[in-house]
Design a protein around this motif. Structure first.
Motif, mmCIF file in Angstrom:
data_model
loop_
_atom_site.group_PDB
_atom_site.id
_atom_site.type_symbol
_atom_site.label_atom_id
_atom_site.label_comp_id
_atom_site.label_asym_id
_atom_site.label_seq_id
_atom_site.Cartn_x
_atom_site.Cartn_y
_atom_site.Cartn_z
ATOM 1 N N ASN A 116 0.839 -1.199 0.000
ATOM 2 C CA ASN A 116 0.000 0.000 0.000
ATOM 3 C C ASN A 116 0.876 1.251 0.000
ATOM 4 O O ASN A 116 0.380 2.366 0.144
ATOM 5 N N ASP A 117 2.194 1.061 -0.175
ATOM 6 C CA ASP A 117 3.141 2.177 -0.209
ATOM 7 C C ASP A 117 4.335 1.782 -1.077
ATOM 8 O O ASP A 117 5.307 1.206 -0.593
ATOM 9 N N ILE A 118 4.244 2.096 -2.353
ATOM 10 C CA ILE A 118 5.289 1.693 -3.322
ATOM 11 C C ILE A 118 6.679 2.214 -2.939
ATOM 12 O O ILE A 118 7.620 1.422 -2.867
ATOM 13 N N PRO A 119 6.861 3.526 -2.703
ATOM 14 C CA PRO A 119 8.223 4.005 -2.400
ATOM 15 C C PRO A 119 8.841 3.314 -1.175
ATOM 16 O O PRO A 119 10.011 2.924 -1.206
ATOM 17 N N ARG A 120 8.055 3.143 -0.119
ATOM 18 C CA ARG A 120 8.561 2.476 1.084
ATOM 19 C C ARG A 120 8.964 1.037 0.781
ATOM 20 O O ARG A 120 10.040 0.580 1.164
ATOM 21 N N ARG A 121 8.122 0.331 0.057
ATOM 22 C CA ARG A 121 8.376 -1.097 -0.205
ATOM 23 C C ARG A 121 9.587 -1.295 -1.103
ATOM 24 O O ARG A 121 10.399 -2.191 -0.873
ATOM 25 N N VAL A 122 9.742 -0.460 -2.123
ATOM 26 C CA VAL A 122 10.907 -0.572 -3.007
ATOM 27 C C VAL A 122 12.180 -0.304 -2.212
ATOM 28 O O VAL A 122 13.175 -1.025 -2.354
ATOM 29 N N THR A 123 12.137 0.712 -1.353
ATOM 30 C CA THR A 123 13.295 1.020 -0.501
ATOM 31 C C THR A 123 13.627 -0.169 0.394
ATOM 32 O O THR A 123 14.801 -0.539 0.543
ATOM 33 N N GLU A 124 12.612 -0.800 0.979
ATOM 34 C CA GLU A 124 12.850 -1.976 1.816
ATOM 35 C C GLU A 124 13.533 -3.086 1.020
ATOM 36 O O GLU A 124 14.493 -3.704 1.503
ATOM 37 N N HIS A 125 13.042 -3.338 -0.194
ATOM 38 C CA HIS A 125 13.673 -4.375 -1.030
ATOM 39 C C HIS A 125 15.127 -4.025 -1.317
ATOM 40 O O HIS A 125 16.006 -4.886 -1.222
ATOM 41 N N LYS A 126 15.390 -2.783 -1.653
ATOM 42 C CA LYS A 126 16.763 -2.373 -1.991
ATOM 43 C C LYS A 126 17.686 -2.432 -0.781
ATOM 44 O O LYS A 126 18.888 -2.593 -0.932
ATOM 45 N N GLN A 127 17.118 -2.307 0.421
ATOM 46 C CA GLN A 127 17.917 -2.380 1.652
ATOM 47 C C GLN A 127 17.938 -3.803 2.230
ATOM 48 O O GLN A 127 18.273 -4.001 3.384
#
Length: 94
Positions: A27-38
């Motif tokens: 429900n939050d694309i920017p947060r989730r992409v950042t989590e994947h990248k980290q």
């Protein structure tokens, strides 16, 4: 990211460093992409790393997002690429 006070849900596809495609929901694309990248995302993306977000699709609720994610995960790599490119003719053929 809210519509009428309700959180919107999204299906997304990430391209991993090994050129595979990973589908998920959030429900939050920017947060989730950042989590994947980290390396805080799913096991698959922790193992193979993430290059970039290549696709996102808005869904009306979490249940719809889960159904769509399952559908996309069942597709071949070629069919996922057709979706990403917006090639609806090829998508229907595959």
């Amino acid at each position: 990211m809210k519509q009428g006070g309700l959180s919107m849900w999204y299906v997304y596809i990430l391209e991993c460093k090994n050129k595979t495609l990973y589908a998920g929901i959030t429900n939050d694309i920017p947060r989730r992409v950042t989590e994947h990248k980290q390396s805080k995302g799913g096991h698959y993306t922790r193992s193979f790393g993430v290059n970039t977000l290549v696709y996102q699709e808005e869904c009306s609720d979490k249940q719809e997002a889960l159904k769509r994610e399952a559908q996309i995960k069942g597709w071949t790599h070629k069919k996922k690429l057709a979706l990403i490119k917006g090639d609806m003719k090829l998508l229907k053929e595959l």
